[in-house]
Write a protein that holds these residues in place. Structure first.
Motif, PDB file in Angstrom:
ATOM      1  N   PRO A  33     -36.970 -16.346 -32.375  1.00  0.00           N
ATOM      2  CA  PRO A  33     -36.919 -17.751 -31.961  1.00  0.00           C
ATOM      3  C   PRO A  33     -36.342 -17.837 -30.546  1.00  0.00           C
ATOM      4  O   PRO A  33     -35.567 -16.976 -30.126  1.00  0.00           O
ATOM      5  N   PRO A  34     -36.731 -18.843 -29.791  1.00  0.00           N
ATOM      6  CA  PRO A  34     -36.243 -18.956 -28.418  1.00  0.00           C
ATOM      7  C   PRO A  34     -34.730 -19.154 -28.381  1.00  0.00           C
ATOM      8  O   PRO A  34     -34.147 -19.816 -29.236  1.00  0.00           O
ATOM      9  N   ARG A  35     -34.111 -18.537 -27.393  1.00  0.00           N
ATOM     10  CA  ARG A  35     -32.667 -18.646 -27.224  1.00  0.00           C
ATOM     11  C   ARG A  35     -32.331 -20.033 -26.684  1.00  0.00           C
ATOM     12  O   ARG A  35     -32.997 -20.522 -25.772  1.00  0.00           O
ATOM     13  N   PRO A  36     -31.308 -20.690 -27.228  1.00  0.00           N
ATOM     14  CA  PRO A  36     -30.964 -22.020 -26.704  1.00  0.00           C
ATOM     15  C   PRO A  36     -30.500 -21.930 -25.251  1.00  0.00           C
ATOM     16  O   PRO A  36     -29.838 -20.971 -24.852  1.00  0.00           O
ATOM     17  N   ARG A  37     -30.857 -22.910 -24.470  1.00  0.00           N
ATOM     18  CA  ARG A  37     -30.505 -22.951 -23.053  1.00  0.00           C
ATOM     19  C   ARG A  37     -29.085 -23.455 -22.878  1.00  0.00           C
ATOM     20  O   ARG A  37     -28.575 -24.236 -23.686  1.00  0.00           O
ATOM     21  N   LEU A  38     -28.442 -23.006 -21.812  1.00  0.00           N
ATOM     22  CA  LEU A  38     -27.092 -23.468 -21.493  1.00  0.00           C
ATOM     23  C   LEU A  38     -27.177 -24.847 -20.839  1.00  0.00           C
ATOM     24  O   LEU A  38     -28.147 -25.165 -20.165  1.00  0.00           O
ATOM     25  N   ALA A  39     -26.136 -25.651 -21.032  1.00  0.00           N
ATOM     26  CA  ALA A  39     -26.126 -27.021 -20.530  1.00  0.00           C
ATOM     27  C   ALA A  39     -25.319 -27.107 -19.240  1.00  0.00           C
ATOM     28  O   ALA A  39     -24.096 -27.103 -19.260  1.00  0.00           O
ATOM     29  N   GLY A  40     -25.993 -27.172 -18.114  1.00  0.00           N
ATOM     30  CA  GLY A  40     -25.319 -27.300 -16.834  1.00  0.00           C
ATOM     31  C   GLY A  40     -25.048 -28.739 -16.455  1.00  0.00           C
ATOM     32  O   GLY A  40     -24.262 -29.013 -15.555  1.00  0.00           O
ATOM     33  N   GLY A  41     -25.691 -29.676 -17.129  1.00  0.00           N
ATOM     34  CA  GLY A  41     -25.503 -31.089 -16.815  1.00  0.00           C
ATOM     35  C   GLY A  41     -24.091 -31.575 -17.066  1.00  0.00           C
ATOM     36  O   GLY A  41     -23.619 -32.509 -16.412  1.00  0.00           O
ATOM     37  N   PHE A  42     -23.406 -30.924 -17.997  1.00  0.00           N
ATOM     38  CA  PHE A  42     -22.020 -31.296 -18.270  1.00  0.00           C
ATOM     39  C   PHE A  42     -21.166 -31.126 -17.020  1.00  0.00           C
ATOM     40  O   PHE A  42     -20.340 -31.971 -16.694  1.00  0.00           O
ATOM     41  N   PHE A  43     -21.374 -30.009 -16.314  1.00  0.00           N
ATOM     42  CA  PHE A  43     -20.590 -29.755 -15.108  1.00  0.00           C
ATOM     43  C   PHE A  43     -20.882 -30.801 -14.035  1.00  0.00           C
ATOM     44  O   PHE A  43     -19.985 -31.211 -13.301  1.00  0.00           O
ATOM     45  N   LEU A  44     -22.125 -31.231 -13.948  1.00  0.00           N
ATOM     46  CA  LEU A  44     -22.494 -32.251 -12.970  1.00  0.00           C
ATOM     47  C   LEU A  44     -21.764 -33.562 -13.247  1.00  0.00           C
ATOM     48  O   LEU A  44     -21.120 -34.129 -12.369  1.00  0.00           O
ATOM     49  N   ILE A  45     -21.826 -34.025 -14.483  1.00  0.00           N
ATOM     50  CA  ILE A  45     -21.182 -35.289 -14.840  1.00  0.00           C
ATOM     51  C   ILE A  45     -19.669 -35.187 -14.730  1.00  0.00           C
ATOM     52  O   ILE A  45     -19.007 -36.085 -14.197  1.00  0.00           O
ATOM     53  N   ALA A  46     -19.100 -34.086 -15.219  1.00  0.00           N
ATOM     54  CA  ALA A  46     -17.645 -33.917 -15.169  1.00  0.00           C
ATOM     55  C   ALA A  46     -17.144 -33.899 -13.726  1.00  0.00           C
ATOM     56  O   ALA A  46     -16.129 -34.529 -13.400  1.00  0.00           O
ATOM     57  N   ALA A  47     -17.850 -33.206 -12.843  1.00  0.00           N
ATOM     58  CA  ALA A  47     -17.423 -33.135 -11.447  1.00  0.00           C
ATOM     59  C   ALA A  47     -17.537 -34.491 -10.759  1.00  0.00           C
ATOM     60  O   ALA A  47     -16.675 -34.855  -9.944  1.00  0.00           O
ATOM     61  N   ILE A  48     -18.564 -35.261 -11.077  1.00  0.00           N
ATOM     62  CA  ILE A  48     -18.701 -36.594 -10.487  1.00  0.00           C
ATOM     63  C   ILE A  48     -17.555 -37.491 -10.946  1.00  0.00           C
ATOM     64  O   ILE A  48     -16.959 -38.227 -10.137  1.00  0.00           O
ATOM     65  N   ILE A  49     -17.226 -37.441 -12.221  1.00  0.00           N
ATOM     66  CA  ILE A  49     -16.129 -38.268 -12.732  1.00  0.00           C
ATOM     67  C   ILE A  49     -14.799 -37.843 -12.121  1.00  0.00           C
ATOM     68  O   ILE A  49     -14.005 -38.686 -11.691  1.00  0.00           O
ATOM     69  N   ILE A  50     -14.563 -36.544 -12.055  1.00  0.00           N
ATOM     70  CA  ILE A  50     -13.313 -36.066 -11.452  1.00  0.00           C
ATOM     71  C   ILE A  50     -13.261 -36.451  -9.978  1.00  0.00           C
ATOM     72  O   ILE A  50     -12.213 -36.869  -9.471  1.00  0.00           O
ATOM     73  N   GLY A  51     -14.369 -36.328  -9.278  1.00  0.00           N
ATOM     74  CA  GLY A  51     -14.418 -36.725  -7.873  1.00  0.00           C
ATOM     75  C   GLY A  51     -14.157 -38.207  -7.688  1.00  0.00           C
ATOM     76  O   GLY A  51     -13.459 -38.619  -6.753  1.00  0.00           O
ATOM     77  N   ALA A  52     -14.702 -39.015  -8.587  1.00  0.00           N
ATOM     78  CA  ALA A  52     -14.462 -40.455  -8.503  1.00  0.00           C
ATOM     79  C   ALA A  52     -12.999 -40.783  -8.757  1.00  0.00           C
ATOM     80  O   ALA A  52     -12.409 -41.630  -8.060  1.00  0.00           O
ATOM     81  N   LEU A  53     -12.394 -40.132  -9.726  1.00  0.00           N
ATOM     82  CA  LEU A  53     -10.973 -40.366 -10.002  1.00  0.00           C
ATOM     83  C   LEU A  53     -10.111 -39.936  -8.821  1.00  0.00           C
ATOM     84  O   LEU A  53      -9.161 -40.627  -8.448  1.00  0.00           O
ATOM     85  N   TRP A  54     -10.457 -38.796  -8.229  1.00  0.00           N
ATOM     86  CA  TRP A  54      -9.736 -38.363  -7.035  1.00  0.00           C
ATOM     87  C   TRP A  54      -9.923 -39.380  -5.910  1.00  0.00           C
ATOM     88  O   TRP A  54      -8.977 -39.716  -5.199  1.00  0.00           O
ATOM     89  N   GLY A  55     -11.139 -39.879  -5.764  1.00  0.00           N
ATOM     90  CA  GLY A  55     -11.424 -40.867  -4.724  1.00  0.00           C
ATOM     91  C   GLY A  55     -10.655 -42.157  -4.921  1.00  0.00           C
ATOM     92  O   GLY A  55     -10.196 -42.770  -3.952  1.00  0.00           O
TER      93      GLY A  55
END
Length: 58
Positions: free
Chosen positions: A4-26
């Motif tokens: 069966p195909p191997r499940p893909r890793l989720a990189g979108g979490f890092f995108l959303i988390a970094a945007i939120i952290i950047g907004a909080l820092w801002g």
């Protein structure tokens, strides 16, 4: 039989988390747009790194 195909890793979490952290820092430094831009750039780099890793391994 094929495996069966191997499940893909989720990189979108890092995108959303970094945007939120950047907004909080801002907000704390009163440079919200700069924080969002830095967060989006950092998150995009992390998401691309996860994608490249997943593509190489998988």
């Amino acid at each position: 039989m094929s495996q069966p195909p191997r499940p893909r890793l989720a990189g979108g979490f890092f995108l959303i988390a970094a945007i939120i952290i950047g907004a909080l820092w801002g907000v704390t430094t009163q440079h919200v747009l700069l924080g969002l831009e830095i967060g989006a750039a950092a998150g995009a780099m992390m998401a691309l790194a996860v994608w490249a890793y997943d593509r190489r391994v998988g």
